[in-house]
Design an enzyme around this catalytic site. Structure first.
Site, PDB file in Angstrom:
ATOM      1  N   HIS A  83      -4.397 -18.552 -22.753  1.00  0.00           N
ATOM      2  CA  HIS A  83      -4.142 -19.654 -23.517  1.00  0.00           C
ATOM      3  C   HIS A  83      -5.790 -20.258 -23.790  1.00  0.00           C
ATOM      4  CE1 HIS A  83      -2.439 -22.998 -24.813  1.00  0.00           C
ATOM      5  NE2 HIS A  83      -2.870 -23.910 -23.649  1.00  0.00           N
ATOM      6  N   GLN A 117      -7.910 -18.612 -24.091  1.00  0.00           N
ATOM      7  CA  GLN A 117      -8.750 -18.005 -25.221  1.00  0.00           C
ATOM      8  C   GLN A 117      -8.607 -18.433 -26.235  1.00  0.00           C
ATOM      9  OE1 GLN A 117     -11.576 -17.019 -23.194  1.00  0.00           O
ATOM     10  NE2 GLN A 117     -11.252 -14.903 -24.677  1.00  0.00           N
ATOM     11  N   HIS A 175      -7.212 -21.392 -27.165  1.00  0.00           N
ATOM     12  CA  HIS A 175      -8.303 -22.611 -28.339  1.00  0.00           C
ATOM     13  C   HIS A 175      -9.455 -22.333 -27.921  1.00  0.00           C
ATOM     14  CE1 HIS A 175      -5.353 -25.900 -26.811  1.00  0.00           C
ATOM     15  NE2 HIS A 175      -4.409 -25.916 -26.027  1.00  0.00           N
TER      16      HIS A 175
END
Length: 105
Positions: A78, A80, A82
């Site tokens: 998650h 990564q 973002h």
């Protein structure tokens, strides 16, 4: 690096990327209205947060590159996501700055 450490790095990436994203979205609203006073400050702030997120990411990449078998969880993935979408947003905002400056000059 254990799973908890990876989770914490994932949270760091999410937090720093999220801060950068918020700064960039606020800046985009400002420049859309013709306000360019905050451009340099906002880009510096976003870039600093992106650098911090990237540093957290680099810790993981370095460990994996050195042969460590990492148990990557959803939180890290998650983070990564973002980071990568915020890096793309950073590039797009730069283009929008130039476009809106041309429009308002």
């Amino acid at each position: 690096m254990n799973k908890e450490e990876l989770q914490m790095l994932g949270f760091e990436i999410v937090a720093y990327s999220g801060d950068a994203r918020s700064t960039l979205m606020t800046l985009l609203k400002e420049i859309r209205g013709g306000n360019f006073a905050n451009v340099d400050k906002a880009l510096k702030e976003a870039d600093e947060n992106l650098k911090l997120a990237h540093n957290a990411q680099t810790q993981v990449l370095s460990n994996e590159a050195s042969g460590e078998d990492l148990d990557l969880g959803f939180i890290f993935i998650h983070g990564q996501d973002h980071l990568m979408t915020t890096l793309l947003l950073r590039d797009l905002v730069q283009d929008f700055i130039e476009l809106y400056q041309a429009k308002y000059s």
